[in-house]
Enzyme design. Structure first.
Site, PDB file in Angstrom:
ATOM      1  N   GLU A  79       0.881  -1.157   0.000  1.00  0.00           N
ATOM      2  CA  GLU A  79       0.000   0.000   0.000  1.00  0.00           C
ATOM      3  C   GLU A  79       0.923   1.214   0.000  1.00  0.00           C
ATOM      4  OE1 GLU A  79      -3.837  -1.460   2.315  1.00  0.00           O
ATOM      5  OE2 GLU A  79      -2.234  -1.067   3.723  1.00  0.00           O
TER       6      GLU A  79
ATOM      7  N   ASP B 126      -0.445  -1.365  10.758  1.00  0.00           N
ATOM      8  CA  ASP B 126      -0.419  -2.763  11.181  1.00  0.00           C
ATOM      9  C   ASP B 126       0.891  -3.450  10.812  1.00  0.00           C
ATOM     10  OD1 ASP B 126      -2.421  -3.565  12.757  1.00  0.00           O
ATOM     11  OD2 ASP B 126      -3.615  -4.562  11.205  1.00  0.00           O
TER      12      ASP B 126
ATOM     13  N   LYS C 235      -8.175  -6.184  10.150  1.00  0.00           N
ATOM     14  CA  LYS C 235      -8.545  -4.770  10.213  1.00  0.00           C
ATOM     15  C   LYS C 235      -9.442  -4.466  11.417  1.00  0.00           C
ATOM     16  CE  LYS C 235     -10.832  -1.171   7.619  1.00  0.00           C
ATOM     17  NZ  LYS C 235     -11.651  -0.906   6.452  1.00  0.00           N
TER      18      LYS C 235
ATOM     19  N   ASP D  63      -9.661   3.808   4.449  1.00  0.00           N
ATOM     20  CA  ASP D  63      -8.545   2.950   4.071  1.00  0.00           C
ATOM     21  C   ASP D  63      -7.458   3.875   3.539  1.00  0.00           C
ATOM     22  OD1 ASP D  63     -10.072   0.854   4.764  1.00  0.00           O
ATOM     23  OD2 ASP D  63     -10.527   0.170   2.738  1.00  0.00           O
TER      24      ASP D  63
ATOM     25  N   ASP E  47     -16.648  -5.123   8.005  1.00  0.00           N
ATOM     26  CA  ASP E  47     -17.500  -3.948   7.810  1.00  0.00           C
ATOM     27  C   ASP E  47     -18.981  -4.318   7.830  1.00  0.00           C
ATOM     28  OD1 ASP E  47     -17.017  -5.329   5.497  1.00  0.00           O
ATOM     29  OD2 ASP E  47     -16.494  -3.607   4.277  1.00  0.00           O
TER      30      ASP E  47
HETATM   31  O1  LIG Z   1      -4.664  -6.865   8.947  1.00  0.00           O
HETATM   32  C1  LIG Z   1      -5.073  -5.884   8.350  1.00  0.00           C
HETATM   33  C2  LIG Z   1      -5.635  -5.956   7.073  1.00  0.00           C
HETATM   34  C3  LIG Z   1      -6.064  -4.788   6.459  1.00  0.00           C
HETATM   35  N1  LIG Z   1      -5.935  -3.588   7.063  1.00  0.00           N
HETATM   36  C4  LIG Z   1      -6.386  -2.355   6.377  1.00  0.00           C
HETATM   37  O2  LIG Z   1      -7.696  -2.511   5.917  1.00  0.00           O
HETATM   38  C5  LIG Z   1      -7.922  -1.658   4.815  1.00  0.00           C
HETATM   39  C6  LIG Z   1      -8.691  -2.386   3.739  1.00  0.00           C
HETATM   40  O3  LIG Z   1      -7.902  -3.330   3.110  1.00  0.00           O
HETATM   41  P1  LIG Z   1      -7.998  -3.590   1.538  1.00  0.00           P
HETATM   42  O4  LIG Z   1      -7.156  -4.770   1.233  1.00  0.00           O
HETATM   43  O5  LIG Z   1      -7.766  -2.350   0.787  1.00  0.00           O
HETATM   44  O6  LIG Z   1      -9.491  -3.967   1.407  1.00  0.00           O
HETATM   45  P2  LIG Z   1     -10.425  -3.911   0.104  1.00  0.00           P
HETATM   46  O7  LIG Z   1     -10.064  -5.054  -0.744  1.00  0.00           O
HETATM   47  O8  LIG Z   1     -10.437  -2.609  -0.527  1.00  0.00           O
HETATM   48  O9  LIG Z   1     -11.756  -4.193   0.866  1.00  0.00           O
HETATM   49  C7  LIG Z   1     -13.000  -3.704   1.193  1.00  0.00           C
HETATM   50  O10 LIG Z   1     -13.478  -4.721   2.063  1.00  0.00           O
HETATM   51  C8  LIG Z   1     -12.849  -4.808   3.305  1.00  0.00           C
HETATM   52  C9  LIG Z   1     -13.474  -5.966   4.037  1.00  0.00           C
HETATM   53  O11 LIG Z   1     -13.148  -7.172   3.433  1.00  0.00           O
HETATM   54  C10 LIG Z   1     -13.018  -3.524   4.050  1.00  0.00           C
HETATM   55  O12 LIG Z   1     -12.334  -3.587   5.257  1.00  0.00           O
HETATM   56  C11 LIG Z   1     -12.448  -2.397   3.221  1.00  0.00           C
HETATM   57  O13 LIG Z   1     -12.637  -1.176   3.875  1.00  0.00           O
HETATM   58  C12 LIG Z   1     -13.124  -2.355   1.871  1.00  0.00           C
HETATM   59  O14 LIG Z   1     -12.576  -1.319   1.076  1.00  0.00           O
HETATM   60  C13 LIG Z   1      -6.562  -1.158   4.370  1.00  0.00           C
HETATM   61  O15 LIG Z   1      -6.444   0.183   4.721  1.00  0.00           O
HETATM   62  C14 LIG Z   1      -5.597  -2.018   5.145  1.00  0.00           C
HETATM   63  O16 LIG Z   1      -4.438  -1.340   5.443  1.00  0.00           O
HETATM   64  C15 LIG Z   1      -5.396  -3.515   8.331  1.00  0.00           C
HETATM   65  O17 LIG Z   1      -5.268  -2.428   8.889  1.00  0.00           O
HETATM   66  N2  LIG Z   1      -4.974  -4.659   8.943  1.00  0.00           N
HETATM   67 MN   LIG Z   2      -9.228  -0.994  -0.670  1.00  0.00          MN
END
Ligand SMILES: O=c1ccn([C@@H]2O[C@H](COP(=O)(O)OP(=O)(O)O[C@H]3O[C@H](CO)[C@@H](O)[C@H](O)[C@H]3O)[C@@H](O)[C@H]2O)c(=O)[nH]1
Ligand SMILES: [Mn+2]
Length: 741
Positions: A94, A123, A262, A286, A461
């Site tokens: 990221e 994290d 998360k 995010d 979520d």
């Molecule tokens: O162990 C973890 C895993 C993820 N994240 C954060 O969670 C956010 C979402 O992760 P991402 O991989 O971008 O998720 P998306 O694929 O975009 O997923 C969607 O779906 C997720 C649930 O599966 C939601 O949490 C997200 O907000 C939503 O945008 C990011 O900011 C990560 O940095 C953490 O802080 N810790």
């Molecule tokens: Mn995302």
């Protein structure tokens, strides 16, 4: 002045309304934009209540907000504090510069600076992320005044500088150039740190100790890291200050302990922010989701502050929009119709599901407390009930929120009257914050069960939103005219499938959890809301049926056994009618959502691909979890850098087993079509004889899976790897041979 109105049009008359509680209507809404007679207002409510796609025609209730009229000048002092939480995990996957841009868009918000606090949860506990925030702060000291001075709309610098300067005034141009140079310098610094994987030691040291030293190091003082990068001076009245608080938090992580991904990170942030600023509202983002409307908080406050009863507004979900996307959404990963039809339609029931980012929360709702009844009708203010109907005694709060007395006090303030106790200063509560960020803090508390972000699903979520709805809160889906947030969508085939697999598995986990919408335990969850949650959480299971349907026509062609009426049979019209109405409706839904016909076609394709791979694998994952053999994992979606070349929009592949089921389906259908065609060409069978419908369906499957069809002959990332083709071929052969007997 009233800030929020819902507007709906019935038979050419526009009705203005903001409440869904019939008793509240009529009395409170006469003040706005013309009179709303009680009878008519009720009509509006009823209309909203049948909001979600009754007959596919209703689009729920649209909202409008007028922040400028409501919260300018003196009324600005009414604005409450807001804690903004940004989550990130890894400065490479990221890109740190994206997080920096999101942080900058927050720091530059058009909101009283002393009322916002920006928290970054890391994290990955990465010194690079921390260092890049230090650099970001230095840049912000120039960027924020620049944004204010020229009233810039897009306050994430990468977006702003991707366009030409908006004015040719020489003095402006000079400042613009200067600022651009500064931004380039920030980018360079962050890029260097990523390249060398090294940051200047003094930036991460305190009293000569490097706080990011590895786990095994003896000089490590704290397992979790909490750093106040910037403390706003206006709060204590000491000086003028343009910037809000900026706080870095890396929670403790211990191998083999479940950190709940998360959700776990968000709960730590809820606690740390509860100690430091304890704002009654939380916005969570995010790391890739920057704010592109600097007045977004005012928009949200129009809802929060002017709702006739707090129940109406537990959380406010804004749509997730993506930048750098291609026309017609060739990869089908923008989910536009989800927001324009479902989320919007849900406004008419209990409100949209929570989408993980771009969402304002009411801290009280997240703390597991049901909404208080309007105007203290039913109970006295003193008797405030917490979760499970228990009264909020300090002892009870402590058992739910954990040992920190300061946190218990802050939670009490939120639960009792939505208020916030004025915390002293973030840097004075570092010790306490470190304590609440440790792994062991949550043991025997209600975090993740009754309080905060819910544990047990990788779609934390939806699960958290379901919990809040189950307490009786409603939510709001809101799209301001000027988009509020923008982020990145996964840009290639493997990432899309991995993301969809996580979603499907997470939804199934909710179905298996104690919040399962089918169990009917949650008394405050409205029936149609429950049905929608059931629809979402059950949907991954339909992949089994879809798989059967995708190979059924091939089965018919290969064995000569039909499952559809013959073409000359009048019943054929029914089958054709069903096909046309299903796809006609999908088409209509896209067109009315402002999408092109091509976009519908593309999303249909992505739907079939993901359901045949991601959802099937998700079922497998969840079954494994239920048997205690493995756990579901939250694989973070990689995010493009700000200068990444736009992808050409082609579906790409890798050797992940996720690609096996669709490839197998393609091969089976190909075999069936080739065999049947050769029979027809050879004169052994006539197409109109029978099986016309089956032949058509088989071709339809192939057309829908065309990236895989192309993948069979293409090379590189656009081609299916040999390992996948061979495995799928063997599977297809096996299936066809079985049918032959
Ligand atoms: O162990 C973890 C895993 C993820 N994240 C954060 O969670 C956010 C979402 O992760 P991402 O991989 O971008 O998720 P998306 O694929 O975009 O997923 C969607 O779906 C997720 C649930 O599966 C939601 O949490 C997200 O907000 C939503 O945008 C990011 O900011 C990560 O940095 C953490 O802080 N810790
Ligand atoms: Mn995302």
């Amino acid at each position: 002045m009233v800030g929020i109105v819902g507007v709906t049009e019935i038979k050419g008359v526009t009705y203005v309304i903001g409440a869904t509680d019939i008793n509240d209507v009529g009395s409170s809404w006469e003040t706005i934009g013309g009179k709303v007679e009680e009878g008519k207002a009720k009509l509006v409510v009823v209309d909203a209540e049948v909001g979600v796609r009754v007959g596919g025609m209703d689009r729920g209730m649209p909202y409008t907000s007028y922040p400028d009229e409501s919260y300018s000048g003196e009324s600005a002092s009414k604005l409450p504090p807001v804690d903004i939480i940004i989550t990130t995990t890894d400065p490479f996957r990221e890109p740190a510069i994206l997080t920096a841009n999101t942080v900058l868009s927050v720091l530059a918000l058009d909101y009283p600076v002393e009322k916002i606090a920006c928290y970054v949860s890391d994290d990955g506990r990465s010194p690079i992320t921390f260092y890049s925030l230090l650099e970001t702060l230095e840049f912000a000291k120039k960027w924020v005044p620049f944004c204010r001075k020229f009233n810039i709309e897009s306050r994430a610098p990468f977006m702003y500088f991707s366009k030409k300067p908006p004015s040719s005034d020489p003095s402006f141009l000079q400042e613009w150039e200067c600022m651009k140079c500064e931004y380039e310098r920030l980018k360079r610094r962050i890029a260097e740190a990523l390249e060398t994987e090294h940051v200047p030691l003094d930036s991460v040291s305190e009293n000569g100790v490097n706080c990011f030293e590895s786990e095994s190091s003896e000089i490590r003082i704290h397992s979790s890291i909490v750093k106040v990068i910037h403390e706003n001076k206006v709060v204590d009245g000491s000086e003028d200050d343009d910037l809000p608080h900026l706080i870095y938090v890396a929670r403790e992580k211990i191998p083999k302990v479940n950190h709940h991904y998360k959700a776990g990170a968000m709960n730590v942030m809820a606690r740390v922010s509860g100690l430091m600023t304890n704002a009654p509202f939380i916005l969570n983002l995010d790391c890739d989701m920057h704010i592109c409307n600097p007045k977004v908080i005012q928009h949200a406050m129009c809802f929060y502050l002017d709702c006739p009863s707090e129940r109406e507004c537990g959380f406010i979900q804004f749509p997730q929009l993506f930048y750098g996307v291609l026309d017609d959404d060739p990869l089908g990963n923008q989910h536009k119709t989800f927001f324009t039809t479902l989320a919007k339609g849900m406004n008419g029931i209990q409100g949209p599901v929570y989408g993980g980012t771009c969402c304002f929360h009411r801290r009280k709702g997240l703390y597991g407390v049901p909404p208080s009844p309007p105007a203290d009708k039913y109970r006295s203010k003193e008797k405030i009930l917490g979760f499970n109907g228990k009264e909020l005694q300090d002892e009870f709060i402590r058992s739910a929120f954990g040992e920190s007395s300061a946190l218990v006090a802050s939670a009490h303030a939120i639960m009792r009257d939505n208020g916030w106790h004025k915390p002293s200063s973030p840097s004075l509560v570092i010790e306490e914050s470190l304590m609440v960020s440790n792994c062991s803090y949550e043991a025997n508390t209600a975090w993740g069960k009754e309080v905060g972000w819910m544990y047990g699903s990788t779609v934390e979520d939806v699960m958290t939103g379901l919990k809040v709805h189950s307490l009786g809160w409603h939510s709001i889906y809101y799209t301001p005219e000027q988009p509020a947030f923008m982020g990145c969508a996964p840009g290639n085939g493997p990432d899309i499938l991995v993301q969809n697999k996580r979603w499907a598995a997470g939804l199934l986990e909710i179905l298996m959890s104690k919040l399962c919408p089918l169990l009917g335990k949650q008394r405050q969850l409205m029936l149609r809301q429950r049905m929608l949650y059931a629809y979402f959480t059950v949907s991954p299971i339909t992949s089994v049926a879809v798989l059967c349907y995708a190979i059924l026509p091939a089965f018919s062609l290969l064995t000569g056994k039909s499952f559809l009426p013959k073409i000359q049979d009048p019943a054929f019209i029914t089958a054709a009618g069903l096909f046309i109405s299903v796809h006609g409706y999908g088409h209509y839904e896209h067109l009315t959502s402002g999408c092109s016909a091509r976009e519908w076609w593309n999303s249909l394709r992505t739907w079939l691909i993901t359901i045949l791979s991601a959802s099937l694998f998700a079922i497998f994952d969840v079954v494994m979890k239920l048997m205690g053999l493995s756990e579901t994992v939250f694989v973070v979606t990689p995010k493009g850098g700000d200068e990444e070349e736009a992808s050409v929009g082609d579906f790409t592949f890798d050797s992940s087993p996720l690609f096996i089921p669709p490839t197998t389906v393609i091969l089976i259908n190909l075999a069936a079509i080739i065999q049947r065609t050769s029979q027809i060409v050879g004169g052994h069978s006539e197409l109109k004889d029978n099986l016309f419908g089956e032949y058509f369906c088989s071709v339809w499957v192939l057309i829908n899976l065309r990236p895989f069809l192309k993948g069979l002959v293409r090379k590189g990332k656009l081609g299916l790897p040999w390992s996948i083709v061979i495995k799928s071929g063997a599977l297809a052969l096996f299936v066809c041979r079985t049918w032959a007997y």
